[in-house]
Design a protein around this motif. Structure first.
Motif, PDB file in Angstrom:
ATOM      1  N   ARG A  90      28.608  36.696  43.340  1.00 53.08           N
ATOM      2  CA  ARG A  90      29.894  37.298  43.009  1.00 53.08           C
ATOM      3  C   ARG A  90      29.897  37.921  41.612  1.00 53.08           C
ATOM      4  NH1 ARG A  90      33.591  39.172  45.561  1.00 53.08           N
ATOM      5  NH2 ARG A  90      35.394  38.141  44.607  1.00 53.08           N
ATOM      6  N   TYR A  91      29.111  37.383  40.696  1.00 55.73           N
ATOM      7  CA  TYR A  91      29.099  37.920  39.330  1.00 55.73           C
ATOM      8  C   TYR A  91      28.627  39.377  39.329  1.00 55.73           C
ATOM      9  CZ  TYR A  91      29.783  33.162  37.578  1.00 55.73           C
ATOM     10  OH  TYR A  91      30.279  31.912  37.315  1.00 55.73           O
ATOM     11  N   GLY A  92      27.551  39.652  40.054  1.00 53.66           N
ATOM     12  CA  GLY A  92      27.061  41.013  40.127  1.00 53.66           C
ATOM     13  C   GLY A  92      28.038  41.943  40.825  1.00 53.66           C
ATOM     14  N   GLU A  93      28.628  41.457  41.918  1.00 54.43           N
ATOM     15  CA  GLU A  93      29.601  42.264  42.663  1.00 54.43           C
ATOM     16  C   GLU A  93      30.818  42.596  41.805  1.00 54.43           C
ATOM     17  OE1 GLU A  93      30.468  39.764  45.946  1.00 54.43           O
ATOM     18  OE2 GLU A  93      28.481  39.975  46.876  1.00 54.43           O
ATOM     19  N   LEU A  94      31.308  41.611  41.073  1.00 59.09           N
ATOM     20  CA  LEU A  94      32.498  41.823  40.256  1.00 59.09           C
ATOM     21  C   LEU A  94      32.198  42.643  39.012  1.00 59.09           C
ATOM     22  CD1 LEU A  94      34.159  38.309  40.664  1.00 59.09           C
ATOM     23  CD2 LEU A  94      34.940  40.485  41.635  1.00 59.09           C
ATOM     24  N   VAL A 119      24.142  39.915  36.936  1.00 62.67           N
ATOM     25  CA  VAL A 119      24.887  40.966  36.233  1.00 62.67           C
ATOM     26  C   VAL A 119      23.949  41.966  35.558  1.00 62.67           C
ATOM     27  CG1 VAL A 119      26.451  41.383  34.269  1.00 62.67           C
ATOM     28  CG2 VAL A 119      26.937  39.540  35.899  1.00 62.67           C
ATOM     29  N   LEU A 120      22.809  41.494  35.119  1.00 66.04           N
ATOM     30  CA  LEU A 120      21.896  42.303  34.302  1.00 66.04           C
ATOM     31  C   LEU A 120      21.547  43.661  34.925  1.00 66.04           C
ATOM     32  CD1 LEU A 120      20.360  42.192  31.614  1.00 66.04           C
ATOM     33  CD2 LEU A 120      18.474  41.094  32.813  1.00 66.04           C
ATOM     34  N   LYS A 145      40.286  48.660  27.419  1.00 68.59           N
ATOM     35  CA  LYS A 145      40.038  47.758  28.535  1.00 68.59           C
ATOM     36  C   LYS A 145      38.692  47.060  28.366  1.00 68.59           C
ATOM     37  CE  LYS A 145      42.608  50.215  32.158  1.00 68.59           C
ATOM     38  NZ  LYS A 145      42.502  50.852  33.501  1.00 68.59           N
ATOM     39  N   ILE A 146      38.700  45.739  28.520  1.00 64.19           N
ATOM     40  CA  ILE A 146      37.453  44.975  28.495  1.00 64.19           C
ATOM     41  C   ILE A 146      37.465  43.977  29.647  1.00 64.19           C
ATOM     42  CG2 ILE A 146      36.802  45.220  26.080  1.00 64.19           C
ATOM     43  CD1 ILE A 146      38.264  42.717  25.424  1.00 64.19           C
ATOM     44  N   GLY A 147      36.298  43.723  30.205  1.00 67.15           N
ATOM     45  CA  GLY A 147      36.187  42.880  31.388  1.00 67.15           C
ATOM     46  C   GLY A 147      35.693  41.478  31.095  1.00 67.15           C
ATOM     47  N   PHE A 148      36.120  40.530  31.934  1.00 67.87           N
ATOM     48  CA  PHE A 148      35.710  39.134  31.796  1.00 67.87           C
ATOM     49  C   PHE A 148      35.295  38.570  33.140  1.00 67.87           C
ATOM     50  CE2 PHE A 148      38.441  39.990  28.221  1.00 67.87           C
ATOM     51  CZ  PHE A 148      37.732  39.438  27.165  1.00 67.87           C
ATOM     52  N   LEU A 149      34.141  37.893  33.150  1.00 67.22           N
ATOM     53  CA  LEU A 149      33.609  37.265  34.356  1.00 67.22           C
ATOM     54  C   LEU A 149      33.319  35.794  34.065  1.00 67.22           C
ATOM     55  CD1 LEU A 149      31.139  40.005  35.667  1.00 67.22           C
ATOM     56  CD2 LEU A 149      33.388  39.408  36.591  1.00 67.22           C
ATOM     57  N   PHE A 150      34.357  34.998  34.015  1.00 64.79           N
ATOM     58  CA  PHE A 150      34.225  33.555  33.819  1.00 64.79           C
ATOM     59  C   PHE A 150      34.911  32.840  34.980  1.00 64.79           C
ATOM     60  CE2 PHE A 150      34.203  35.006  29.272  1.00 64.79           C
ATOM     61  CZ  PHE A 150      32.907  34.607  28.977  1.00 64.79           C
ATOM     62  N   SER A 168      40.267  40.340  34.066  1.00 66.65           N
ATOM     63  CA  SER A 168      39.474  39.140  34.315  1.00 66.65           C
ATOM     64  C   SER A 168      39.379  38.834  35.803  1.00 66.65           C
ATOM     65  CB  SER A 168      40.110  37.945  33.580  1.00 66.65           C
ATOM     66  OG  SER A 168      39.365  36.769  33.786  1.00 66.65           O
ATOM     67  N   TYR A 169      38.158  38.508  36.237  1.00 71.36           N
ATOM     68  CA  TYR A 169      37.934  38.076  37.615  1.00 71.36           C
ATOM     69  C   TYR A 169      37.301  36.685  37.626  1.00 71.36           C
ATOM     70  CZ  TYR A 169      38.804  42.888  39.127  1.00 71.36           C
ATOM     71  OH  TYR A 169      39.378  44.120  39.375  1.00 71.36           O
ATOM     72  N   ASP A 170      37.591  35.926  38.685  1.00 72.80           N
ATOM     73  CA  ASP A 170      37.035  34.588  38.875  1.00 72.80           C
ATOM     74  C   ASP A 170      35.928  34.655  39.919  1.00 72.80           C
ATOM     75  OD1 ASP A 170      36.447  31.933  39.332  1.00 72.80           O
ATOM     76  OD2 ASP A 170      38.337  31.499  40.386  1.00 72.80           O
ATOM     77  N   PRO A 171      34.641  34.562  39.505  1.00 72.37           N
ATOM     78  CA  PRO A 171      33.546  34.592  40.481  1.00 72.37           C
ATOM     79  C   PRO A 171      33.393  33.285  41.266  1.00 72.37           C
ATOM     80  CG  PRO A 171      32.833  35.329  38.298  1.00 72.37           C
ATOM     81  CD  PRO A 171      34.144  34.615  38.125  1.00 72.37           C
ATOM     82  N   SER A 172      34.206  32.270  40.932  1.00 74.16           N
ATOM     83  CA  SER A 172      34.216  30.985  41.656  1.00 74.16           C
ATOM     84  C   SER A 172      32.868  30.263  41.600  1.00 74.16           C
ATOM     85  CB  SER A 172      34.635  31.194  43.115  1.00 74.16           C
ATOM     86  OG  SER A 172      35.897  31.819  43.191  1.00 74.16           O
ATOM     87  N   SER A 173      32.101  30.499  40.542  1.00 75.63           N
ATOM     88  CA  SER A 173      30.792  29.852  40.341  1.00 75.63           C
ATOM     89  C   SER A 173      29.779  30.228  41.422  1.00 75.63           C
ATOM     90  CB  SER A 173      30.939  28.327  40.284  1.00 75.63           C
ATOM     91  OG  SER A 173      31.889  27.925  39.332  1.00 75.63           O
ATOM     92  N   ILE A 174      30.015  31.333  42.137  1.00 79.90           N
ATOM     93  CA  ILE A 174      29.105  31.815  43.175  1.00 79.90           C
ATOM     94  C   ILE A 174      28.253  32.938  42.579  1.00 79.90           C
ATOM     95  CG2 ILE A 174      28.940  32.898  45.451  1.00 79.90           C
ATOM     96  CD1 ILE A 174      31.741  31.659  46.036  1.00 79.90           C
ATOM     97  N   VAL A 175      26.956  32.718  42.498  1.00 80.63           N
ATOM     98  CA  VAL A 175      26.069  33.604  41.744  1.00 80.63           C
ATOM     99  C   VAL A 175      26.226  35.064  42.155  1.00 80.63           C
ATOM    100  CG1 VAL A 175      23.641  34.194  41.325  1.00 80.63           C
ATOM    101  CG2 VAL A 175      24.388  31.805  41.211  1.00 80.63           C
TER     102      VAL A 175
END
Length: 386
Positions: free
Chosen positions: A58-62, A87-88, A5-10, A49-56
């Motif tokens: 959301r990237y950390g949450e996801l 995300v960091l 399993k690998i994750g994607f946040l784009f 894969s999750y879509d953060p919808s370009s909302i900053v």
């Protein structure tokens, strides 16, 4: 059968989706290629894969959701520096491995991040030297209002001043800026008449800025907009007439004429029906997935420390040419190219270095170099011109 399993946040929606969708496509193409060969050690990749919808935020949450709920320890994602910054702390706290396939402003290191995009010494420095030699030393800065543009402009300002250049103006705009929002700064540019405009405007507003400049009489052949981020997908949206003459510095362009790139484009077109959105960030995501797969083949387990050890010093024959992860700083040796949009709307490569450049994210070495001995003029003629 067990999978990896690998994750994607784009983001596939929102203001940066035009780029992040291409990054996701590049990553998914690499996954398909690896899975078609039987996966890694007999186990296929399973992308989540999750879509953060370009909302900053959301990237950390996801990222947290991927690690905690989906039990993922390797994540690929992000375009904007602000989303990477979100995300960091998550990947560091959870000791996950994060692949960032985007150019950025530098001045960062994390043992949990593999940086796959260009740093300032690989794009800002060669672009500044090229522009000062070919156009002149008076620059006007226009950027989006967040971390990357402001920090990138700080670096570029220092490089230009070291070369005896001048910054004639500097303006920033929201990520949702429209063409009319740029009217005032375009008028100012037309009055100041700089030799070149350095743009760090990103996403949909990048398209709006180029169109506004053209509508006001701006001519890329006379005073180009030069960028580190404007790519093939955005040029297609801007249109040929408004794009001609403008310049981008990047490790990769779709127009590279090499066996590796031809194979990449053929596979991409077969999967997605077109190569219109192939960008340097797309190519970086594609290459990072392959580098990760090679490391996993070596380690045989999703262990962050083991994977990092296998990745440091790893090489891959990417569409741009051979790349290598620098064991000194987790960044990537990359090619450096400068290209100009021609009358067909295609980037024509004007200059390139002879070999991949070692990443220097903290600009430890002097910013101004004599690049002439390391660059070569590339003949213009065909659509694929390198």
């Amino acid at each position: 059968m067990d999978t990896w399993k690998i994750g994607f946040l784009f983001s596939t929606s929102g203001v940066t989706s035009i780029i992040e969708r291409s990054q996701l496509h590049g990553a998914m193409l690499a996954i398909d290629q690896i899975n078609e060969k039987g996966g890694v050690l007999g186990r296929r990749f399973e992308p989540i894969s999750y879509d953060p919808s370009s909302i900053v935020e959301r990237y950390g949450e996801l990222a947290e959701r991927l690690i905690v709920d989906d039990r993922v320890s390797v994540i690929f994602g992000c375009y904007m520096s602000s989303s990477r910054k979100a995300v960091l702390p998550v990947v560091e706290r959870r000791n996950a491995l994060f692949f960032y396939p985007t150019l950025y402003e530098g001045f960062e290191y994390s043992p949990n991040v593999i940086y796959g995009g260009a740093t300032p010494n690989q794009n800002s420095v060669p672009l500044a030297n090229y522009l000062m030699g070919a156009y002149g030393k008076r620059f006007f800065f226009v950027g989006s209002d967040y971390i990357y543009p402001r920090e990138s402009n700080r670096v570029m300002r220092n490089v230009v001043r070291q070369g005896g250049g001048e910054i004639t103006g500097e303006r920033y705009f929201g990520l949702d800026a429209k063409a009319e929002d740029f009217a005032e700064v375009v008028d100012e540019i037309m009055q100041v008449r700089p030799d070149a405009i350095f743009s760090t405007v990103v996403g949909q507003s990048c398209i709006e800025f180029y169109k506004a400049y053209h509508a006001a009489g701006g001519n890329g052949r006379e005073c180009p907009i030069a960028s580190l981020t404007t790519n093939e997908a955005e040029i297609a949206a801007i249109g040929v007439e408004a794009s001609v003459g403008h310049i981008t510095a990047a490790p990769y362009f779709r127009s590279i004429n090499s066996p590796a790139n031809r194979r990449f484009l053929k596979a991409y077109e077969k999967k997605f029906g077109s190569t219109v959105d192939v960008t340097s960030c797309c190519e970086a995501a594609y290459s990072q997935v392959h580098l990760f797969a090679d490391a996993l083949e070596e380690t045989g387990e999703m262990d962050t420390e083991g994977l990092r050890e296998a990745l440091l010093g790893a090489t891959f024959d990417a569409p741009q040419g051979q790349i290598k992860i620098d064991p000194d700083n987790n960044h990537t040796y990359l090619q450096s190219r400068i290209a100009k949009v021609n009358a067909e709307g295609e980037f024509v490569i004007e200059n390139k270095v002879r070999r991949a450049i070692k990443p220097d994210p903290y600009l430890v070495y002097p910013a101004i170099h004599d690049w002439s001995f390391r660059t070569q003029k590339v003949a213009v003629g065909s659509r694929h011109n390198e």
